[in-house]
Design a protein around this motif. Structure first.
Motif, mmCIF file in Angstrom:
data_model
loop_
_atom_site.group_PDB
_atom_site.id
_atom_site.type_symbol
_atom_site.label_atom_id
_atom_site.label_comp_id
_atom_site.label_asym_id
_atom_site.label_seq_id
_atom_site.Cartn_x
_atom_site.Cartn_y
_atom_site.Cartn_z
ATOM 1 N N ARG A 69 -132.605 -105.303 24.575
ATOM 2 C CA ARG A 69 -133.433 -106.679 24.784
ATOM 3 C C ARG A 69 -134.151 -106.770 23.431
ATOM 4 O O ARG A 69 -134.572 -105.835 22.686
ATOM 5 N N CYS A 70 -134.309 -108.208 23.315
ATOM 6 C CA CYS A 70 -135.398 -108.463 21.877
ATOM 7 C C CYS A 70 -136.707 -107.992 22.165
ATOM 8 O O CYS A 70 -137.341 -108.276 23.198
ATOM 9 N N LEU A 71 -137.323 -107.130 21.189
ATOM 10 C CA LEU A 71 -138.624 -106.444 21.344
ATOM 11 C C LEU A 71 -139.600 -107.843 21.519
ATOM 12 O O LEU A 71 -140.787 -107.514 21.916
ATOM 13 N N MET A 72 -139.081 -108.991 20.941
ATOM 14 C CA MET A 72 -140.128 -109.929 20.716
ATOM 15 C C MET A 72 -140.460 -110.732 21.938
ATOM 16 O O MET A 72 -141.251 -111.020 22.772
ATOM 17 N N CYS A 73 -139.074 -111.264 22.661
ATOM 18 C CA CYS A 73 -138.865 -112.264 23.783
ATOM 19 C C CYS A 73 -138.483 -111.359 24.929
ATOM 20 O O CYS A 73 -138.119 -112.141 25.979
ATOM 21 N N GLU A 74 -137.850 -110.306 24.663
ATOM 22 C CA GLU A 74 -137.140 -109.612 25.819
ATOM 23 C C GLU A 74 -135.855 -110.203 26.287
ATOM 24 O O GLU A 74 -135.380 -109.805 27.292
ATOM 25 N N ALA B 135 -128.496 -110.264 17.378
ATOM 26 C CA ALA B 135 -128.811 -111.728 17.601
ATOM 27 C C ALA B 135 -128.763 -111.936 19.282
ATOM 28 O O ALA B 135 -128.282 -111.213 20.045
ATOM 29 N N HIS B 136 -129.535 -113.023 19.573
ATOM 30 C CA HIS B 136 -129.616 -113.403 20.835
ATOM 31 C C HIS B 136 -128.508 -113.897 21.503
ATOM 32 O O HIS B 136 -127.658 -114.419 20.903
ATOM 33 N N PHE B 137 -128.384 -113.521 22.807
ATOM 34 C CA PHE B 137 -127.257 -114.206 23.647
ATOM 35 C C PHE B 137 -127.588 -115.686 23.910
ATOM 36 O O PHE B 137 -128.846 -116.021 23.720
ATOM 37 N N ASN C 183 -137.849 -120.290 21.587
ATOM 38 C CA ASN C 183 -139.211 -120.091 21.120
ATOM 39 C C ASN C 183 -139.450 -118.832 20.552
ATOM 40 O O ASN C 183 -140.512 -118.559 19.934
ATOM 41 N N CYS C 184 -138.429 -117.863 20.707
ATOM 42 C CA CYS C 184 -138.818 -116.561 20.142
ATOM 43 C C CYS C 184 -138.698 -116.770 18.694
ATOM 44 O O CYS C 184 -137.903 -117.341 17.953
ATOM 45 N N PRO C 185 -139.778 -116.059 18.011
ATOM 46 C CA PRO C 185 -139.979 -115.972 16.877
ATOM 47 C C PRO C 185 -138.945 -115.450 15.737
ATOM 48 O O PRO C 185 -138.817 -115.641 14.798
HETATM 49 ZN ZN LIG Z 1 -135.934 -112.667 20.861
#
Ligand SMILES: [Zn+2]
Length: 468
Positions: A61-66, A85-87, A93-95
């Motif tokens: 998971r992204c550490l910022m937005c999970e 990269a995000h799925f 809105n994830c930075p």
């Molecule tokens: Zn993210």
């Protein structure tokens, strides 16, 4: 903020770090960049696999937005660089969001449309089918026919499906141009679940070429560094041998390929997990890398088996090995002040660890003391205040992950317990340089990424496997 250079010169936002499940934990973008292509490639495969099969897949998971992440790659100055990269569907809105990624469904639709239009693809499948029929063991085969599932609710249309007598039924997928990673993942998992070995046959690529596209790399990696190609020469060899012969290119550490070998399908190894291969180039490369790091240490420690003291630090080989380590780890220990104290502590710690490692591997060695075995060595050094009490947690973790884990049930376990109680706030913890040095020297135990990769490839050495 770390930025990946873009062709447009415009810096793009990237995901700085991802949190992996299992024992792996956080992996930063910088750590990802430092990995070998096989190491990050396998993570890439497993992050994609997770959507279909949680068991062999991995979740990060992204550490910022999970939001869930996967690994993409791009070329930069002739080098292929990985990044998280995000799925699709991640938090916009994830930075760290960098905009659109491909929707798997669109990708698959595009892929199938491409397939239907490809006459070359169809001809190649029919060619393979013809060659399969030539084999004296031939029972039945089919080309692009719906194969009803045994365990799943959905079946598949394998490009070619072949049954020979006294041979596991297997499927061949022909990869002409770019196949999407999601499709490679879906098919690999599907056939794995059905217990049908799958062989990807590449066509129209030159593995010796400058840049093999990412989709081909994914397939080659899943075949453990083997690229199977069908060309005129392979077809002629197949006809001569009355079976299917493929041209196999074996990948080297530097990404280049050895000259092709003509290989019968029945010569391949069919592993329990993953795709068949002629030679496991991924595991062997990993082992070579690890061995190369450890070799000078074993050489340095060998003359110390008779027992040693501070005078060992006057031996040029010992100093050379420690100085070499210092290049990577400028401060070997925060617990010691002078260089000589640091050297002594680290030499003894490595001697202890390598004694455990070697003994777990069936070669009883004591590089640290004059005691007859590892048990006596550990009991003494964990008991005396000038010993290794400070490293009780490190030794415990090492033992837990080796064939010597049984020692923890006896006196060694008691000594570790006592050492932990005695040292309390003065125990060496995992962010100490000593632990980083162990991750470097014994990654099979101390580097969760390497350990996880070895488990996944079913290549964890016996010494690093706890006996329960
Ligand atoms: Zn993210």
């Amino acid at each position: 903020m770390t930025r990946l250079p873009a062709r447009s010169q415009k810096p793009r936002r990237i995901i700085e770090a991802a949190f992996f499940e299992k024992e792996i934990g956080p992996v930063s973008a910088t750590e990802l960049l430092a990995m070998t292509e096989d190491a990050w490639g396998i993570l890439r495969d497993r992050l994609t696999d997770y959507a279909r099969e949680k068991e062999s897949g991995l979740l990060a998971r992204c550490l910022m937005c999970e939001g869930r992440v996967f690994i993409q790659s791009r070329m930069h100055r002739g080098k292929r660089l990985p990044y998280f990269a995000h799925f699709k569907g991640g938090d916009p809105n994830c930075p760290w969001h960098r905009g659109m990624t491909m929707k798997p469904d669109d990708a698959r639709a595009a892929q199938y449309q491409g397939r239907q239009e490809s006459i070359a693809h169809r001809l190649l499948c029919e060619q393979l089918d013809l060659l399969a029929r030539d084999d004296p063991r031939y029972l039945r085969s089919s080309v692009a026919t719906y194969l009803p599932p045994t365990e799943n609710s959905f079946g598949r249309y394998p490009d070619v499906y072949i049954e020979w007598e006294d041979f596991p039924a297997f499927a061949i997928e022909v990869q002409l141009s770019n196949t999407f990673q999601t499709e490679v993942s879906a098919r690999s998992i599907h056939y794995q679940r059905e217990g049908i070995p799958l062989i990807w046959v590449l066509y129209g690529i030159d593995p010796g070429g400058v840049d093999v596209p990412q989709s081909f790399r994914d397939v080659i990696r899943r075949h453990r560094g083997n690229a199977f190609v069908l060309d005129k020469e392979a077809i002629n060899a197949s006809r001569a041998e009355k079976t299917i012969v493929l041209k196999c290119f074996l990948r080297n550490v530097d990404g280049s390929f050895d000259g092709p070998v003509l290989t019968r399908i029945d010569q391949l190894t069919f592993p329990k997990r993953g795709l068949p291969y002629l030679e496991d180039r991924i595991t062997s490369h990993l082992r070579e890398q690890i061995d190369a790091v450890r070799r000078p240490w074993f050489k340095t420690l060998e003359p110390l088996r008779e027992g040693w003291d501070w005078r060992a630090l006057d031996m040029p080989e010992v100093l050379a090995t420690l100085d070499h380590l210092r290049k990577e780890f400028p401060k070997l220990s925060h617990w010691e002040t002078g260089k000589r104290d640091e050297d002594f502590t680290i030499l003894r710690l490595v001697a202890v660890a390598f004694s455990i490692l070697s003994t777990a591997n069936g070669h009883e060695r004591n590089y640290a003391t004059r005691h007859p075995n590892v048990r006596a060595l550990l009991n003494t050094l964990l008991h005396i205040p000038s010993g290794i009490q400070r490293y009780a947690l490190l030794v415990e973790l090492l033992l837990q992950h080796t064939a010597l884990c049984g020692l923890l049930d006896g006196t060694v376990g008691q000594h570790i317990k006592r050492a932990k109680a005695q040292m309390e706030g003065n125990l060496s913890l995992s962010d100490d340089p000593e632990w980083a040095i162990m991750r470097h020297l014994v990654p099979e135990v101390f580097d969760p990424l390497v350990r996880e990769e070895l488990i996944y490839l079913q290549a964890l050495p016996a010494w690093a496997t706890p006996i329960t």
